[in-house]
Write a protein that holds these residues in place. Structure first.
Motif, short mmCIF file in Angstrom:
data_model
loop_
_atom_site.label_atom_id
_atom_site.label_comp_id
_atom_site.label_asym_id
_atom_site.label_seq_id
_atom_site.Cartn_x
_atom_site.Cartn_y
_atom_site.Cartn_z
N TYR A 30 37.53 44.70 42.84
CA TYR A 30 36.79 44.85 41.58
C TYR A 30 36.13 43.54 41.17
CZ TYR A 30 39.49 49.16 41.00
OH TYR A 30 40.04 50.40 41.17
N TYR A 31 34.96 43.68 40.54
CA TYR A 31 34.34 42.51 39.93
C TYR A 31 35.15 42.08 38.71
CZ TYR A 31 30.03 42.89 42.64
OH TYR A 31 29.11 42.91 43.64
N ALA A 32 35.07 40.80 38.42
CA ALA A 32 35.74 40.26 37.24
C ALA A 32 34.76 40.17 36.07
CB ALA A 32 36.30 38.88 37.53
N SER A 33 35.34 40.13 34.89
CA SER A 33 34.61 39.80 33.68
C SER A 33 35.24 38.55 33.09
CB SER A 33 34.68 40.95 32.66
OG SER A 33 34.13 42.12 33.20
N TRP A 34 34.45 37.85 32.29
CA TRP A 34 34.93 36.63 31.64
C TRP A 34 34.69 36.72 30.14
CZ3 TRP A 34 37.54 32.68 33.97
CH2 TRP A 34 37.52 32.63 35.36
N TYR A 35 35.65 36.20 29.37
CA TYR A 35 35.59 36.24 27.92
C TYR A 35 35.82 34.83 27.38
CZ TYR A 35 36.30 41.07 29.10
OH TYR A 35 36.17 42.30 29.67
N GLN A 36 35.07 34.51 26.34
CA GLN A 36 35.24 33.26 25.61
C GLN A 36 35.94 33.56 24.30
OE1 GLN A 36 31.94 31.65 23.17
NE2 GLN A 36 31.96 29.90 24.56
N TYR A 85 39.04 30.57 27.87
CA TYR A 85 38.30 31.52 28.70
C TYR A 85 39.28 32.36 29.50
CZ TYR A 85 34.12 28.96 27.46
OH TYR A 85 33.09 28.39 26.75
N TYR A 86 39.06 33.68 29.47
CA TYR A 86 39.93 34.63 30.16
C TYR A 86 39.11 35.44 31.16
CZ TYR A 86 43.29 33.76 26.39
OH TYR A 86 44.15 33.16 25.50
N CYS A 87 39.71 35.64 32.33
CA CYS A 87 39.12 36.57 33.28
C CYS A 87 39.88 37.89 33.19
CB CYS A 87 39.17 36.03 34.70
SG CYS A 87 40.84 35.72 35.33
#
Lengths: 109, 118
Positions: A30-36, A85-87
């Motif tokens: 799966y592709y990852a997403s990133w959050y600030q 930052y969270y993946c």
């Protein structure tokens, strides 16, 4: 415990480039997403689908991936980029629907 | 405007119950995947539960059997019924839209705080 692994903290000089990594077996599928996330605020999506930016996210944020590792790069870090930052990704193990990394605190010096 | 607004948090004793609500505007809850994500004080994000557009529900192992996710289509609202609460459930609970095409949480509420303590 997180099934995606991130370094707890990194620092970057103002205007320089920093790369944050995230590792996990689910990233092979799966592709990852990133959050600030800034103090006292909800997370904000900054990268999805590996290397796509939502509307309004500066182009100094970019993503990349290889195998079981995904990365978020901030090119020309600004003071306002100081945040956690969270993946995250779907969980290919089947134990959960979604998994998050433990988060990386980015300090801009 | 697209937004999510959580409510229902508070202080509850161990073993007690709470129901969290998440009111959506600008989009339809029932047409989307919707999740609850929590964050214990000073800790990272933890996925809790999801309800798919077809009504399928899933839970993190830590809350299975104690928490129930649901939605009211007429109110365009998502819920999380939390029973048998434990001190380790103390956290800020966010609802988020979970886009199945991008596998990303693209809309987040501001969160509602749940404190489990005697």
């Amino acid at each position: 415990s997180s099934e995606l692994t991130q370094d707890p903290a990194v620092s970057v000089a103002l205007g320089q480039t920093v790369r944050i990594t995230c590792q996990g077996d689910s990233l092979r599928d799966y592709y990852a997403s990133w959050y600030q996330q800034k103090p006292g605020q909800a997370p904000v999506l900054v990268i999805y689908g590996g290397n796509n930016r939502p509307s309004g996210i500066p182009d100094r944020f970019s993503g990349s991936s290889s195998g079981t590792t995904t990365s978020l790069t901030i090119t020309g870090a600004q003071a306002e980029d100081e945040a956690d930052y969270y993946c995250n990704s779907r969980d290919s193990s089947g134990k959960h629907d979604v998994v998050f990394g433990g988060g990386t605190k980015v300090t801009v010096l | 405007e697209v937004q999510l607004v959580e409510s229902g948090g508070g202080l509850v004793q161990p073993g007690g119950s709470l129901r969290l609500s998440c009111a959506a505007s600008g989009f339809t809850v029932s047409s989307n995947y919707m999740s609850w994500v929590r964050q214990a004080p000073g800790k990272g994000l933890e996925w809790v539960s999801v309800i798919y557009s077809d009504g399928t529900t899933k839970y993190a192992a830590s809350v299975t059997g104690r928490f129930t996710i649901s939605r009211d289509n007429s109110k365009n609202t998502l819920y999380l019924q939390m029973n048998s609460l434990r001190p380790e459930d103390t956290a800020l609970y966010y609802c988020a839209r979970d886009d199945p095409f991008t596998d990303a949480f693209d809309i987040w509420g501001q969160g509602t705080m749940v404190t489990v303590s005697s």
